[in-house]
Design an enzyme around this catalytic site. Structure first.
Site, PDB file in Angstrom:
ATOM      1  N   GLY A  83      32.963  35.717  31.855  1.00 32.70           N
ATOM      2  CA  GLY A  83      34.123  35.402  31.033  1.00 32.70           C
ATOM      3  C   GLY A  83      35.146  34.527  31.737  1.00 32.70           C
ATOM      4  O   GLY A  83      35.979  33.904  31.092  1.00 32.70           O
ATOM      5  N   GLU A  84      35.057  34.493  33.069  1.00 30.17           N
ATOM      6  CA  GLU A  84      36.114  33.844  33.835  1.00 30.17           C
ATOM      7  C   GLU A  84      35.941  32.315  33.842  1.00 30.17           C
ATOM      8  O   GLU A  84      34.854  31.807  34.139  1.00 30.17           O
ATOM      9  CB  GLU A  84      36.007  34.361  35.269  1.00 30.17           C
ATOM     10  CG  GLU A  84      37.255  34.272  36.086  1.00 30.17           C
ATOM     11  CD  GLU A  84      36.951  34.767  37.489  1.00 30.17           C
ATOM     12  OE1 GLU A  84      37.215  34.020  38.435  1.00 30.17           O
ATOM     13  OE2 GLU A  84      36.408  35.887  37.607  1.00 30.17           O
ATOM     14  N   ALA A  85      37.010  31.595  33.534  1.00 28.34           N
ATOM     15  CA  ALA A  85      36.927  30.141  33.382  1.00 28.34           C
ATOM     16  C   ALA A  85      36.394  29.445  34.637  1.00 28.34           C
ATOM     17  O   ALA A  85      35.534  28.568  34.552  1.00 28.34           O
ATOM     18  CB  ALA A  85      38.298  29.583  33.022  1.00 28.34           C
TER      19      ALA A  85
END
Ligand SMILES: *[C@@H]1O[C@H](CO)[C@@H](O)[C@H](O)[C@H]1NC(C)=O
Ligand SMILES: *[C@@H]1O[C@H](CO)[C@@H](O)[C@H](O)[C@H]1NC(C)=O
Ligand SMILES: *[C@@H]1O[C@H](CO)[C@@H](O)[C@H](O)[C@H]1NC(C)=O
Ligand SMILES: *[C@@H]1O[C@H](CO)[C@@H](O)[C@H](O)[C@H]1NC(C)=O
Ligand SMILES: *[C@@H]1O[C@H](CO)[C@@H](O)[C@H](O)[C@H]1NC(C)=O
Length: 372
Positions: free
Chosen positions: A131-133
């Protein structure tokens, strides 16, 4: 040294039954060791799913995995029993070593002659995008590099590929997420991607193809089914389904065969914890045979002793281990090709007789002593 010579030497040292006991013990111990390894492997996978870095450390410390980016990438790419979310987390880490693994992981993907959507389907299936950009950025950057490397000339630069990949992933959501009411048309998709090819436009049919592909079929996200394959042997010489003719009752039974370390094991199911039968290959030969009932047959037999029962063990339904009653093992492979592969692998296994090597080493020692 011929088989005959070797057998004669064996007979001089120990009587036949002792040889068999030793061979059988060796095969059983090979089997027990690999079960132990499997257990450790399963523990490592569980640890990985909870904390990827700890899991990898455990596997390296247990000598089940080499501490190289290539080996770790291979392990993640195979992904057996691994949670795909955990794979994504590990590959997305900022650590230099993880980035090295990420690139090795991408090298295992073959994108040549695939269009961008086909390549993305393959890539996005091999793990779950974190989920982390920052993580997504690193992974998509690595993807774009690999895609451009496999397909030179399609895009002006890696950046074009990177931008278009994101556009395609967003298109997937717009077209398929029921919460998105405003579905973009192909014209709008084309217009949105104007000028991304280092200032120039991408060919319209390329964009249209990608659009149609996503429209017809959304990207699938892999399920974390935690598929728990019990891999009995780590790197078997060969494994597969074969039909085996019974020793006492002459019926054909489908069995999962595994060849490793000069032992042939067969199982009723691939997930069985114990083999139904163990055939030490020492002293046996193999040949092709014709069978009136089954195609692609071969046979394990004792050279020059047609009627002698082959020393082997099998487990009865009630768990008792009994000696087999085969003067030969007749086996039928599903295809002619597999038959040839099995014959070659078994031949190679038989010629690597560990007793022969043991004897040869001992003889060398003895003869060098004589020379003194
Ligand atoms: C090995 O093969 C020879 C014949 O080549 C035979 O006499 C001997 O009994 C066999 N030994 C075992 C353990 O099967
Ligand atoms: C693996 O090697 C890297 C250096 O390449 C090192 O930093 C790391 O501690 C090693 N991991 C294990 C578990 O030995
Ligand atoms: C593509 O869309 C489907 C349907 O909404 C969704 O399940 C899937 O997660 C999307 N894939 C990606 C990579 O966003
Ligand atoms: C995989 O890991 C994610 C995140 O830790 C978790 O939510 C999910 O339940 C796991 N799946 C399985 C099958 O264990
Ligand atoms: C082994 O099979 C033969 C027939 O192929 C039979 O005569 C013999 O009794 C069997 N031996 C045992 C121990 O079952």
């Amino acid at each position: 040294v011929s088989d005959e010579d070797l057998n004669r030497e064996k007979q001089q040292i120990l009587p036949e039954t002792r040889w068999f006991a030793i061979s059988f013990q060796r095969c059983s111990s090979v089997f027990r060791k690999s079960m132990q390894r499997n257990k450790q492997m399963a523990t490592g996978r569980k640890k990985f799913n909870m904390d990827p870095t700890k899991g990898i450390c455990f596997l390296i410390d247990s000598s089940l995995l080499k501490n190289t980016s290539d080996d770790i990438a291979q392990f993640l790419y195979k992904g057996e029993g691994l949670n795909k979310t955990a794979i994504g987390d590990y590959l997305g880490e900022r650590d230099d070593f993880n980035i090295e693994v990420l690139h090795a992981f991408l090298e295992l993907h073959e994108f040549t002659d695939l269009n961008l959507v086909q390549a993305l389907r393959q890539f996005l299936w091999s793990f779950r995008l974190p989920g982390e950009a920052q993580k997504i950025d690193r992974m998509m950057e690595a993807f774009a590099q690999r895609y451009c490397h496999c397909n030179p000339g399609v895009f002006q630069s890696t950046d074009t590929c990177y931008i278009l990949s994101f556009a395609v992933i967003m298109l997937n959501t717009s077209l398929h997420n029921p919460n998105v009411k405003d579905k973009p048309s192909v014209q709008r998709f084309t217009a949105m991607n104007r000028g991304i090819n280092d200032g120039g436009d991408l060919p319209e049919d390329l964009l249209r193809n990608l659009y149609d592909s996503i429209k017809n079929e959304p990207f699938k996200i892999p399920e974390d089914d935690g598929n728990d394959l019990t891999h009995t042997f780590f790197n078997p010489d060969r494994e597969g389904w074969l039909l085996k003719l019974g020793g006492r009752v002459k019926t054909w039974k489908r069995r999962w065969f595994i060849l490793t370390d000069n032992c042939l094991y067969y199982f009723e199911y691939t997930t069985d914890k114990e083999p139904r039968g163990i055939i030490p290959l020492e002293n046996l030969s193999i040949r092709e045979v014709d069978d009136s009932k089954k195609p692609n047959c071969f046979e394990l037999f004792i050279p020059n002793h047609k009627d002698q029962v082959i020393k082997a063990c099998k487990t009865e339904a009630d768990g008792r281990v009994v000696e087999g009653n085969h003067t030969f093992y007749r086996i039928s492979a599903p295809t002619a090709e597999e038959k040839d592969e099995w014959i070659n692998s078994i031949k190679a296994a038989i010629s690597k007789d560990p007793f022969y090597e043991m004897l040869a080493a001992r003889k060398k020692k003895v003869s060098s002593l004589k020379g003194l």
